[in-house]
Design a protein around this motif. Structure first.
Motif, PDB file in Angstrom:
ATOM      1  N   MET A   1       2.908   4.007   7.002  1.00  0.00           N
ATOM      2  CA  MET A   1       2.305   3.011   6.161  1.00  0.00           C
ATOM      3  C   MET A   1       2.644   3.353   4.708  1.00  0.00           C
ATOM      4  SD  MET A   1      -1.683   1.799   5.944  1.00  0.00           S
ATOM      5  CE  MET A   1      -2.270   3.452   5.794  1.00  0.00           C
ATOM      6  N   VAL A   2       2.916   2.309   3.944  1.00  0.00           N
ATOM      7  CA  VAL A   2       3.285   2.478   2.539  1.00  0.00           C
ATOM      8  C   VAL A   2       2.444   1.538   1.699  1.00  0.00           C
ATOM      9  CG1 VAL A   2       5.140   2.208   0.852  1.00  0.00           C
ATOM     10  CG2 VAL A   2       5.662   3.093   3.123  1.00  0.00           C
ATOM     11  N   TRP A   3       1.972   2.025   0.560  1.00  0.00           N
ATOM     12  CA  TRP A   3       1.327   1.174  -0.432  1.00  0.00           C
ATOM     13  C   TRP A   3       2.297   1.031  -1.589  1.00  0.00           C
ATOM     14  CZ3 TRP A   3       0.408   1.335  -5.568  1.00  0.00           C
ATOM     15  CH2 TRP A   3      -0.434   0.356  -6.082  1.00  0.00           C
ATOM     16  N   LEU A   4       2.471  -0.219  -2.066  1.00  0.00           N
ATOM     17  CA  LEU A   4       3.392  -0.489  -3.155  1.00  0.00           C
ATOM     18  C   LEU A   4       2.903  -1.731  -3.882  1.00  0.00           C
ATOM     19  CD1 LEU A   4       6.277   0.273  -4.330  1.00  0.00           C
ATOM     20  CD2 LEU A   4       7.119  -1.562  -2.870  1.00  0.00           C
ATOM     21  N   ALA A   5       3.066  -1.756  -5.190  1.00  0.00           N
ATOM     22  CA  ALA A   5       2.703  -2.938  -5.977  1.00  0.00           C
ATOM     23  C   ALA A   5       3.950  -3.475  -6.657  1.00  0.00           C
ATOM     24  CB  ALA A   5       1.649  -2.581  -7.009  1.00  0.00           C
TER      25      ALA A   5
ATOM     26  N   SER B   1      -3.603   3.414 -12.317  1.00  0.00           N
ATOM     27  CA  SER B   1      -2.628   4.087 -13.181  1.00  0.00           C
ATOM     28  C   SER B   1      -1.313   3.314 -13.250  1.00  0.00           C
ATOM     29  CB  SER B   1      -2.392   5.503 -12.657  1.00  0.00           C
ATOM     30  OG  SER B   1      -1.366   6.131 -13.360  1.00  0.00           O
ATOM     31  N   GLU B   2      -0.819   2.883 -12.112  1.00  0.00           N
ATOM     32  CA  GLU B   2       0.449   2.144 -12.070  1.00  0.00           C
ATOM     33  C   GLU B   2       0.312   0.768 -12.718  1.00  0.00           C
ATOM     34  OE1 GLU B   2       3.824   3.223 -10.533  1.00  0.00           O
ATOM     35  OE2 GLU B   2       2.648   4.695 -11.651  1.00  0.00           O
ATOM     36  N   GLY B   3      -0.831   0.115 -12.542  1.00  0.00           N
ATOM     37  CA  GLY B   3      -1.056  -1.161 -13.203  1.00  0.00           C
ATOM     38  C   GLY B   3      -1.028  -1.007 -14.717  1.00  0.00           C
ATOM     39  N   GLN B   4      -1.672   0.033 -15.206  1.00  0.00           N
ATOM     40  CA  GLN B   4      -1.665   0.290 -16.647  1.00  0.00           C
ATOM     41  C   GLN B   4      -0.256   0.637 -17.132  1.00  0.00           C
ATOM     42  OE1 GLN B   4      -4.709   3.281 -16.524  1.00  0.00           O
ATOM     43  NE2 GLN B   4      -6.270   1.866 -17.256  1.00  0.00           N
TER      44      GLN B   4
ATOM     45  N   PHE C   1      -4.728  -6.211 -16.869  1.00  0.00           N
ATOM     46  CA  PHE C   1      -4.069  -6.800 -15.710  1.00  0.00           C
ATOM     47  C   PHE C   1      -5.114  -7.166 -14.663  1.00  0.00           C
ATOM     48  CE2 PHE C   1      -4.351  -2.312 -14.803  1.00  0.00           C
ATOM     49  CZ  PHE C   1      -4.657  -2.250 -13.459  1.00  0.00           C
ATOM     50  N   ILE C   2      -4.707  -7.956 -13.704  1.00  0.00           N
ATOM     51  CA  ILE C   2      -5.609  -8.392 -12.636  1.00  0.00           C
ATOM     52  C   ILE C   2      -5.231  -7.656 -11.360  1.00  0.00           C
ATOM     53  CG2 ILE C   2      -6.392 -10.330 -11.238  1.00  0.00           C
ATOM     54  CD1 ILE C   2      -5.577 -12.158 -13.588  1.00  0.00           C
ATOM     55  N   TYR C   3      -6.228  -7.002 -10.741  1.00  0.00           N
ATOM     56  CA  TYR C   3      -6.010  -6.344  -9.455  1.00  0.00           C
ATOM     57  C   TYR C   3      -6.424  -7.317  -8.361  1.00  0.00           C
ATOM     58  CZ  TYR C   3      -5.999  -2.833  -5.805  1.00  0.00           C
ATOM     59  OH  TYR C   3      -5.726  -2.126  -4.658  1.00  0.00           O
TER      60      TYR C   3
END
Length: 82
Positions: free
Chosen positions: A1-5, A38-41, A48-50
């Motif tokens: 499983m991978v999480w990525l934005a 952290s990555e959103g910033q 930003f909107i999560y």
């Protein structure tokens, strides 16, 4: 499983879970959410909107509380269904 934005400014660094590792609300709060913040910033700055989907760990009351406390803006599954 991978999480990525993904964003208009690029991709986040991925989180790669071990084979067979399951996402729980505990590791979602401990590992994924701080990384997503952290990555959103890094990619988009402070405003930003999560957005997340309707997965069980995402809907857990502790997950929602952490998100509402830490993210500047948040769209839950009720306002933006998967």
């Amino acid at each position: 499983m991978v999480w990525l934005a993904a964003s208009k400014n690029g991709l986040s660094l991925p989180i790669i879970f071990e084979p067979g590792e399951t996402l729980t609300h505990e590791n979602y709060i401990e590992i994924v959410l701080p990384h997503a913040l952290s990555e959103g910033q890094r990619l988009l700055g402070d405003n930003f909107i999560y957005r997340q989907d309707n997965a069980t760990p995402h809907r857990h009351k502790d997950s929602i509380a952490w998100i509402k406390k830490n993210f500047p803006r948040f769209i839950d599954e009720k306002k933006w269904p998967s």
